[in-house]
Design a protein around this motif. Sequence first.
Motif, PDB file in Angstrom:
ATOM      1  N   ALA A  42      20.447  41.519   5.206  1.00  0.00           N
ATOM      2  CA  ALA A  42      19.195  40.959   4.632  1.00  0.00           C
ATOM      3  C   ALA A  42      19.348  40.598   3.244  1.00  0.00           C
ATOM      4  CB  ALA A  42      17.951  41.453   5.044  1.00  0.00           C
TER       5      ALA A  42
ATOM      6  N   PHE B 257      17.119  38.354  -0.217  1.00  0.00           N
ATOM      7  CA  PHE B 257      15.908  37.837  -0.702  1.00  0.00           C
ATOM      8  C   PHE B 257      15.579  36.692  -1.570  1.00  0.00           C
ATOM      9  CE2 PHE B 257      15.501  42.024   1.540  1.00  0.00           C
ATOM     10  CZ  PHE B 257      14.265  42.047   2.086  1.00  0.00           C
TER      11      PHE B 257
ATOM     12  N   SER C 125      14.090  33.310  -3.653  1.00  0.00           N
ATOM     13  CA  SER C 125      12.887  32.718  -4.050  1.00  0.00           C
ATOM     14  C   SER C 125      12.886  31.350  -3.653  1.00  0.00           C
ATOM     15  CB  SER C 125      12.634  32.930  -5.508  1.00  0.00           C
ATOM     16  OG  SER C 125      13.545  32.320  -6.329  1.00  0.00           O
TER      17      SER C 125
ATOM     18  N   PHE D  98       8.969  34.714  -1.663  1.00  0.00           N
ATOM     19  CA  PHE D  98      10.278  35.114  -1.334  1.00  0.00           C
ATOM     20  C   PHE D  98      10.586  35.053   0.287  1.00  0.00           C
ATOM     21  CE2 PHE D  98      10.351  36.527  -5.579  1.00  0.00           C
ATOM     22  CZ  PHE D  98      11.542  36.671  -5.824  1.00  0.00           C
ATOM     23  N   TRP D  99      11.767  34.568   0.585  1.00  0.00           N
ATOM     24  CA  TRP D  99      12.125  34.830   1.948  1.00  0.00           C
ATOM     25  C   TRP D  99      13.165  35.782   2.397  1.00  0.00           C
ATOM     26  CZ3 TRP D  99       9.501  31.770   5.705  1.00  0.00           C
ATOM     27  CH2 TRP D  99       8.538  30.841   5.170  1.00  0.00           C
ATOM     28  N   GLN D 100      12.877  36.375   3.608  1.00  0.00           N
ATOM     29  CA  GLN D 100      14.292  37.158   3.849  1.00  0.00           C
ATOM     30  C   GLN D 100      15.027  36.540   4.804  1.00  0.00           C
ATOM     31  OE1 GLN D 100      12.586  40.692   6.000  1.00  0.00           O
ATOM     32  NE2 GLN D 100      14.571  41.290   6.450  1.00  0.00           N
TER      33      GLN D 100
ATOM     34  N   MET E 148      19.287  40.276  -5.447  1.00  0.00           N
ATOM     35  CA  MET E 148      18.598  40.041  -4.373  1.00  0.00           C
ATOM     36  C   MET E 148      18.975  39.062  -3.537  1.00  0.00           C
ATOM     37  SD  MET E 148      16.772  43.068  -4.626  1.00  0.00           S
ATOM     38  CE  MET E 148      15.576  42.459  -3.558  1.00  0.00           C
ATOM     39  N   SER E 149      19.520  37.924  -3.955  1.00  0.00           N
ATOM     40  CA  SER E 149      19.848  36.803  -3.017  1.00  0.00           C
ATOM     41  C   SER E 149      21.019  36.885  -2.347  1.00  0.00           C
ATOM     42  CB  SER E 149      19.647  35.509  -3.960  1.00  0.00           C
ATOM     43  OG  SER E 149      20.794  35.679  -4.958  1.00  0.00           O
TER      44      SER E 149
END
Length: 371
Positions: free
Chosen positions: A4, A6, A8, A14-16, A57-58
Amino acid sequence: NLRAAFVSAPDGRFWQVLADGVEVPVGEIDLTAVQESVRGAELDRILTADRATRFDMSTAPLLRLVLITLAPGEYRLVLTNHHILLDGWSLPLLLRELLTLYVTAGDGSGLPRVQPYREYLAWLGRQDAQAARAVWQRALAGVEEPTLLAPAHRGRELSTIPDQCRLDLTEEQTQTLTAVARGRGVTLNTVIQVAWGLVLATMTSREDVVFGATVSGRPGQIPGVESMIGLFINTVPVRVRLDYRESVGGLLARVQAEQAGLLDYHHLGLTQIQAAAGAGAVFDTLTVFESYPVDRAGLSEDTDLAGMRVVGASAHDATHYPVTLIASADTRLHLTMKYLPDLYDTTTATTLLHRITHVLDTITTDTTIPV
Protein backbone atom coordinates in the motif's frame (compact mmCIF):
# COMPACT_ATOMS: atom_id res chain seq x y z
CA ASN A 1 -1.52 -4.71 2.79
CA LEU A 2 2.25 -4.53 2.48
CA ARG A 3 2.10 -3.00 -1.00
CA ALA A 4 0.00 0.00 0.00
CA ALA A 5 0.94 3.62 -0.66
CA PHE A 6 -0.86 6.76 0.48
CA VAL A 7 -1.45 9.66 -1.90
CA SER A 8 -3.08 13.03 -1.32
CA ALA A 9 -6.09 14.14 -3.34
CA PRO A 10 -6.85 17.75 -4.36
CA ASP A 11 -9.47 17.99 -1.59
CA GLY A 12 -6.78 17.34 1.07
CA ARG A 13 -7.84 13.78 1.86
CA PHE A 14 -5.48 10.83 1.59
CA TRP A 15 -6.23 7.67 -0.35
CA GLN A 16 -4.75 4.24 0.19
CA VAL A 17 -3.54 2.88 -3.15
CA LEU A 18 -2.66 -0.78 -3.73
CA ALA A 19 -0.17 -1.48 -6.50
CA ASP A 20 -0.47 -4.68 -8.58
CA GLY A 21 3.11 -5.70 -7.93
CA VAL A 22 5.79 -4.29 -5.66
CA GLU A 23 9.46 -5.15 -5.40
CA VAL A 24 10.84 -4.76 -1.90
CA PRO A 25 14.20 -2.96 -1.88
CA VAL A 26 16.95 -5.11 -0.37
CA GLY A 27 20.31 -3.52 0.43
CA GLU A 28 23.51 -5.33 1.35
CA ILE A 29 26.35 -4.04 3.53
CA ASP A 30 29.55 -5.96 4.26
CA LEU A 31 31.32 -5.09 7.53
CA THR A 32 33.77 -7.99 7.54
CA ALA A 33 36.61 -5.66 6.54
CA VAL A 34 35.87 -3.29 9.44
CA GLN A 35 38.09 -3.77 12.47
CA GLU A 36 36.27 -5.90 15.05
CA SER A 37 36.83 -3.37 17.87
CA VAL A 38 34.80 -0.71 16.01
CA ARG A 39 32.40 -2.97 14.12
CA GLY A 40 29.69 -2.62 16.76
CA ALA A 41 29.86 1.18 16.63
CA GLU A 42 29.65 1.10 12.83
CA LEU A 43 26.62 -1.17 13.01
CA ASP A 44 24.93 1.25 15.43
CA ARG A 45 25.69 4.13 13.07
CA ILE A 46 24.12 2.26 10.14
CA LEU A 47 21.00 1.36 12.12
CA THR A 48 20.57 4.93 13.39
CA ALA A 49 20.90 6.31 9.86
CA ASP A 50 18.40 3.75 8.57
CA ARG A 51 15.83 4.71 11.21
CA ALA A 52 16.24 8.37 10.26
CA THR A 53 15.65 7.71 6.54
CA ARG A 54 12.07 8.63 5.75
CA PHE A 55 9.68 6.88 3.40
CA ASP A 56 7.95 8.54 0.47
CA MET A 57 4.33 7.86 1.45
CA SER A 58 3.15 7.96 -2.16
CA THR A 59 5.51 5.22 -3.34
CA ALA A 60 5.13 1.57 -2.35
CA PRO A 61 6.44 -0.34 -0.55
CA LEU A 62 6.71 1.48 2.75
CA LEU A 63 9.17 -1.12 4.00
CA ARG A 64 12.71 -2.12 3.14
CA LEU A 65 15.32 -4.74 4.00
CA VAL A 66 19.05 -4.52 4.55
CA LEU A 67 21.29 -7.55 5.02
CA ILE A 68 24.45 -6.71 6.96
CA THR A 69 27.33 -9.21 7.00
CA LEU A 70 29.13 -8.92 10.35
CA ALA A 71 31.50 -11.88 9.98
CA PRO A 72 31.65 -15.07 7.91
CA GLY A 73 28.35 -16.85 8.56
CA GLU A 74 27.04 -14.06 10.85
CA TYR A 75 24.43 -11.62 9.59
CA ARG A 76 22.01 -8.97 10.75
CA LEU A 77 18.77 -8.66 8.77
CA VAL A 78 17.20 -5.23 9.20
CA LEU A 79 13.51 -4.84 8.38
CA THR A 80 12.29 -1.25 8.45
CA ASN A 81 8.64 -0.37 7.93
CA HIS A 82 6.40 2.63 8.28
CA HIS A 83 4.00 2.11 11.17
CA ILE A 84 1.02 2.81 8.90
CA LEU A 85 1.48 -0.64 7.32
CA LEU A 86 1.49 -2.83 10.40
CA ASP A 87 1.49 -2.76 14.17
CA GLY A 88 3.63 -4.46 16.80
CA TRP A 89 1.30 -7.46 17.04
CA SER A 90 1.73 -8.02 13.29
CA LEU A 91 5.53 -7.98 13.32
CA PRO A 92 6.11 -11.49 14.80
CA LEU A 93 3.49 -12.83 12.37
CA LEU A 94 5.33 -11.25 9.45
CA LEU A 95 8.69 -12.57 10.63
CA ARG A 96 7.25 -16.07 11.05
CA GLU A 97 6.00 -16.01 7.45
CA LEU A 98 9.34 -14.64 6.23
CA LEU A 99 11.22 -17.46 7.97
CA THR A 100 8.77 -20.00 6.54
CA LEU A 101 9.42 -18.68 3.04
CA TYR A 102 13.16 -18.89 3.68
CA VAL A 103 12.91 -22.53 4.72
CA THR A 104 10.71 -23.41 1.71
CA ALA A 105 12.89 -21.47 -0.77
CA GLY A 106 10.06 -19.05 -1.49
CA ASP A 107 7.22 -21.56 -1.79
CA GLY A 108 4.25 -19.84 -0.16
CA SER A 109 1.82 -22.76 -0.57
CA GLY A 110 2.38 -23.81 3.05
CA LEU A 111 1.51 -20.42 4.49
CA PRO A 112 -1.87 -20.00 6.19
CA ARG A 113 -4.68 -18.45 4.16
CA VAL A 114 -4.59 -14.67 4.33
CA GLN A 115 -7.52 -13.10 6.14
CA PRO A 116 -8.28 -10.01 4.03
CA TYR A 117 -7.70 -6.69 5.76
CA ARG A 118 -10.80 -5.42 3.96
CA GLU A 119 -12.88 -7.48 6.39
CA TYR A 120 -11.60 -5.28 9.20
CA LEU A 121 -12.26 -2.13 7.17
CA ALA A 122 -15.79 -3.33 6.44
CA TRP A 123 -16.36 -4.00 10.15
CA LEU A 124 -15.03 -0.55 10.95
CA GLY A 125 -17.45 1.00 8.48
CA ARG A 126 -20.41 -0.69 10.19
CA GLN A 127 -19.71 0.80 13.61
CA ASP A 128 -21.89 3.58 15.03
CA ALA A 129 -19.41 6.47 15.32
CA GLN A 130 -22.00 8.82 16.81
CA ALA A 131 -22.78 6.42 19.66
CA ALA A 132 -19.05 5.90 20.29
CA ARG A 133 -18.45 9.66 20.45
CA ALA A 134 -21.23 9.98 23.03
CA VAL A 135 -19.68 7.24 25.20
CA TRP A 136 -16.24 8.90 25.15
CA GLN A 137 -17.82 12.27 25.89
CA ARG A 138 -19.44 10.84 29.03
CA ALA A 139 -16.28 9.01 30.07
CA LEU A 140 -14.25 12.24 30.00
CA ALA A 141 -16.93 14.62 31.24
CA GLY A 142 -15.64 17.06 33.85
CA VAL A 143 -12.02 17.13 32.69
CA GLU A 144 -11.65 20.74 31.57
CA GLU A 145 -7.94 21.03 30.78
CA PRO A 146 -5.30 18.97 28.97
CA THR A 147 -2.99 16.84 31.10
CA LEU A 148 0.46 18.01 30.00
CA LEU A 149 3.66 16.87 31.67
CA ALA A 150 6.31 18.20 29.28
CA PRO A 151 7.58 21.78 29.43
CA ALA A 152 6.12 24.11 26.82
CA HIS A 153 7.66 23.41 23.42
CA ARG A 154 5.20 24.97 21.00
CA GLY A 155 6.97 26.17 17.88
CA ARG A 156 10.17 24.24 18.58
CA GLU A 157 11.35 21.58 16.18
CA LEU A 158 11.96 18.47 18.25
CA SER A 159 14.02 15.36 17.64
CA THR A 160 11.87 12.47 16.40
CA ILE A 161 14.19 9.75 17.71
CA PRO A 162 13.72 9.22 21.46
CA ASP A 163 16.25 8.20 24.06
CA GLN A 164 15.28 5.55 26.56
CA CYS A 165 16.10 4.05 29.93
CA ARG A 166 14.96 0.73 31.35
CA LEU A 167 14.29 -0.82 34.72
CA ASP A 168 13.43 -4.47 35.35
CA LEU A 169 11.67 -5.90 38.36
CA THR A 170 13.11 -9.08 39.84
CA GLU A 171 11.36 -12.39 39.23
CA GLU A 172 10.18 -12.39 42.84
CA GLN A 173 8.79 -8.84 42.58
CA THR A 174 7.06 -9.75 39.32
CA GLN A 175 5.50 -12.89 40.78
CA THR A 176 4.23 -10.97 43.82
CA LEU A 177 2.80 -8.15 41.69
CA THR A 178 1.12 -10.64 39.35
CA ALA A 179 -0.40 -12.50 42.31
CA VAL A 180 -1.72 -9.25 43.81
CA ALA A 181 -3.25 -8.24 40.47
CA ARG A 182 -4.85 -11.66 40.06
CA GLY A 183 -6.16 -11.53 43.61
CA ARG A 184 -7.79 -8.15 42.97
CA GLY A 185 -9.24 -9.35 39.64
CA VAL A 186 -7.31 -6.83 37.56
CA THR A 187 -4.73 -7.07 34.78
CA LEU A 188 -1.07 -6.07 34.98
CA ASN A 189 -1.90 -3.46 32.36
CA THR A 190 -4.37 -1.84 34.79
CA VAL A 191 -1.74 -1.90 37.55
CA ILE A 192 0.73 -0.10 35.28
CA GLN A 193 -1.89 2.46 34.27
CA VAL A 194 -2.83 3.17 37.89
CA ALA A 195 0.84 3.50 38.85
CA TRP A 196 1.45 5.96 36.03
CA GLY A 197 -1.76 7.82 36.89
CA LEU A 198 -0.57 8.29 40.48
CA VAL A 199 2.87 9.50 39.37
CA LEU A 200 1.37 11.79 36.74
CA ALA A 201 -1.08 13.24 39.27
CA THR A 202 1.83 14.02 41.60
CA MET A 203 3.92 15.56 38.83
CA THR A 204 1.08 17.78 37.59
CA SER A 205 -0.48 18.54 41.01
CA ARG A 206 -3.87 17.26 39.85
CA GLU A 207 -6.42 14.79 41.17
CA ASP A 208 -7.92 13.97 37.76
CA VAL A 209 -5.47 13.11 34.98
CA VAL A 210 -5.68 11.75 31.45
CA PHE A 211 -3.00 10.00 29.45
CA GLY A 212 -2.93 7.83 26.35
CA ALA A 213 -2.88 4.07 26.07
CA THR A 214 -2.18 2.00 22.98
CA VAL A 215 -4.87 -0.64 22.45
CA SER A 216 -4.72 -3.61 20.09
CA GLY A 217 -7.85 -2.57 18.18
CA ARG A 218 -8.48 -6.15 17.01
CA PRO A 219 -12.24 -6.83 17.35
CA GLY A 220 -13.11 -10.34 18.45
CA GLN A 221 -16.11 -10.31 16.10
CA ILE A 222 -13.79 -10.87 13.11
CA PRO A 223 -12.76 -14.54 12.79
CA GLY A 224 -8.99 -14.93 12.61
CA VAL A 225 -8.29 -11.30 13.48
CA GLU A 226 -5.44 -12.39 15.76
CA SER A 227 -3.50 -13.69 12.74
CA MET A 228 -4.08 -10.72 10.44
CA ILE A 229 -1.17 -8.50 9.43
CA GLY A 230 -1.90 -4.78 9.26
CA LEU A 231 -2.47 -1.66 11.32
CA PHE A 232 -5.13 -2.17 13.98
CA ILE A 233 -3.83 -0.31 17.03
CA ASN A 234 -5.35 2.88 18.31
CA THR A 235 -4.45 5.34 21.03
CA VAL A 236 -7.27 6.12 23.44
CA PRO A 237 -7.46 8.30 26.57
CA VAL A 238 -7.22 6.74 30.02
CA ARG A 239 -8.70 8.75 32.88
CA VAL A 240 -7.54 8.24 36.45
CA ARG A 241 -9.51 10.13 39.11
CA LEU A 242 -8.14 10.11 42.61
CA ASP A 243 -10.28 9.94 45.73
CA TYR A 244 -7.94 10.05 48.72
CA ARG A 245 -10.49 8.20 50.89
CA GLU A 246 -10.42 5.26 48.45
CA SER A 247 -8.03 2.36 48.93
CA VAL A 248 -5.43 1.51 46.32
CA GLY A 249 -7.26 -1.75 45.72
CA GLY A 250 -10.50 0.16 45.19
CA LEU A 251 -8.76 2.45 42.69
CA LEU A 252 -7.42 -0.56 40.78
CA ALA A 253 -10.87 -2.15 40.58
CA ARG A 254 -12.54 1.10 39.52
CA VAL A 255 -10.04 1.89 36.76
CA GLN A 256 -10.31 -1.70 35.49
CA ALA A 257 -14.13 -1.44 35.38
CA GLU A 258 -14.07 1.97 33.72
CA GLN A 259 -11.67 0.76 31.02
CA ALA A 260 -13.65 -2.44 30.46
CA GLY A 261 -16.73 -0.32 29.80
CA LEU A 262 -14.92 1.37 26.91
CA LEU A 263 -13.61 -1.79 25.18
CA ASP A 264 -16.34 -1.77 22.53
CA TYR A 265 -15.44 1.80 21.56
CA HIS A 266 -11.69 1.46 21.04
CA HIS A 267 -12.26 1.69 17.29
CA LEU A 268 -13.00 5.42 17.35
CA GLY A 269 -10.01 7.48 16.20
CA LEU A 270 -8.26 9.68 18.75
CA THR A 271 -8.96 12.87 16.80
CA GLN A 272 -12.66 12.04 16.86
CA ILE A 273 -12.54 11.29 20.59
CA GLN A 274 -10.78 14.59 21.29
CA ALA A 275 -13.22 16.51 19.08
CA ALA A 276 -16.14 15.03 21.04
CA ALA A 277 -14.67 15.27 24.56
CA GLY A 278 -12.83 18.60 24.26
CA ALA A 279 -9.61 19.81 25.81
CA GLY A 280 -9.76 17.31 28.67
CA ALA A 281 -9.00 14.49 26.21
CA VAL A 282 -5.66 16.05 25.25
CA PHE A 283 -2.48 14.56 26.78
CA ASP A 284 1.24 14.28 26.10
CA THR A 285 2.17 10.99 27.78
CA LEU A 286 1.49 7.45 26.62
CA THR A 287 1.46 3.96 28.15
CA VAL A 288 1.96 0.76 26.18
CA PHE A 289 1.64 -2.80 27.47
CA GLU A 290 3.27 -5.14 24.96
CA SER A 291 2.01 -8.72 24.66
CA TYR A 292 2.91 -9.85 21.18
CA PRO A 293 2.48 -13.41 19.78
CA VAL A 294 6.20 -14.19 19.60
CA ASP A 295 7.11 -17.72 18.48
CA ARG A 296 9.85 -18.43 21.02
CA ALA A 297 10.54 -21.90 19.59
CA GLY A 298 11.06 -20.51 16.09
CA LEU A 299 13.52 -17.95 17.43
CA SER A 300 15.50 -20.47 19.46
CA GLU A 301 19.20 -20.90 18.71
CA ASP A 302 18.60 -24.66 18.69
CA THR A 303 16.12 -24.47 15.78
CA ASP A 304 17.63 -25.23 12.38
CA LEU A 305 15.99 -23.22 9.59
CA ALA A 306 17.42 -24.66 6.39
CA GLY A 307 20.93 -24.30 7.74
CA MET A 308 20.26 -20.98 9.49
CA ARG A 309 19.80 -20.28 13.19
CA VAL A 310 18.19 -17.13 14.62
CA VAL A 311 20.25 -16.10 17.64
CA GLY A 312 18.31 -12.98 18.58
CA ALA A 313 15.71 -10.40 17.62
CA SER A 314 15.09 -6.84 18.69
CA ALA A 315 12.81 -3.99 17.66
CA HIS A 316 12.94 -0.22 17.75
CA ASP A 317 10.08 2.20 17.30
CA ALA A 318 9.10 5.69 18.35
CA THR A 319 6.07 7.80 19.18
CA HIS A 320 5.64 11.55 18.90
CA TYR A 321 4.77 11.86 22.60
CA PRO A 322 7.38 13.48 24.89
CA VAL A 323 7.12 10.56 27.34
CA THR A 324 6.11 6.97 26.62
CA LEU A 325 6.04 4.25 29.29
CA ILE A 326 6.35 0.75 27.80
CA ALA A 327 5.76 -2.36 29.90
CA SER A 328 6.22 -6.00 28.98
CA ALA A 329 6.38 -9.14 31.05
CA ASP A 330 7.84 -12.63 30.90
CA THR A 331 9.34 -14.00 34.10
CA ARG A 332 10.14 -10.36 34.92
CA LEU A 333 8.29 -7.10 34.40
CA HIS A 334 10.28 -4.80 32.13
CA LEU A 335 9.66 -1.04 32.20
CA THR A 336 11.09 1.21 29.50
CA MET A 337 10.78 4.99 29.53
CA LYS A 338 11.15 6.58 26.10
CA TYR A 339 11.55 10.35 26.06
CA LEU A 340 12.37 13.13 23.64
CA PRO A 341 15.92 14.25 24.47
CA ASP A 342 15.08 17.89 23.63
CA LEU A 343 12.66 17.95 26.58
CA TYR A 344 14.04 15.48 29.13
CA ASP A 345 17.36 14.12 30.23
CA THR A 346 18.30 10.65 31.46
CA THR A 347 18.17 11.68 35.12
CA THR A 348 14.58 12.93 34.86
CA ALA A 349 13.43 9.83 32.96
CA THR A 350 15.16 7.50 35.43
CA THR A 351 13.54 9.37 38.32
CA LEU A 352 10.11 8.82 36.76
CA LEU A 353 10.84 5.10 36.44
CA HIS A 354 11.89 4.87 40.10
CA ARG A 355 8.69 6.66 41.17
CA ILE A 356 6.63 4.15 39.19
CA THR A 357 8.43 1.19 40.77
CA HIS A 358 7.93 2.77 44.20
CA VAL A 359 4.17 2.81 43.55
CA LEU A 360 4.31 -0.80 42.34
CA ASP A 361 6.20 -1.80 45.50
CA THR A 362 3.52 -0.10 47.59
CA ILE A 363 0.75 -1.91 45.71
CA THR A 364 2.40 -5.29 46.32
CA THR A 365 2.83 -4.45 50.02
CA ASP A 366 -0.71 -3.39 50.87
CA THR A 367 -3.67 -2.61 48.59
CA THR A 368 -5.85 -1.54 51.55
CA ILE A 369 -3.97 1.70 52.23
CA PRO A 370 -5.73 4.88 51.09
CA VAL A 371 -4.61 6.55 47.87
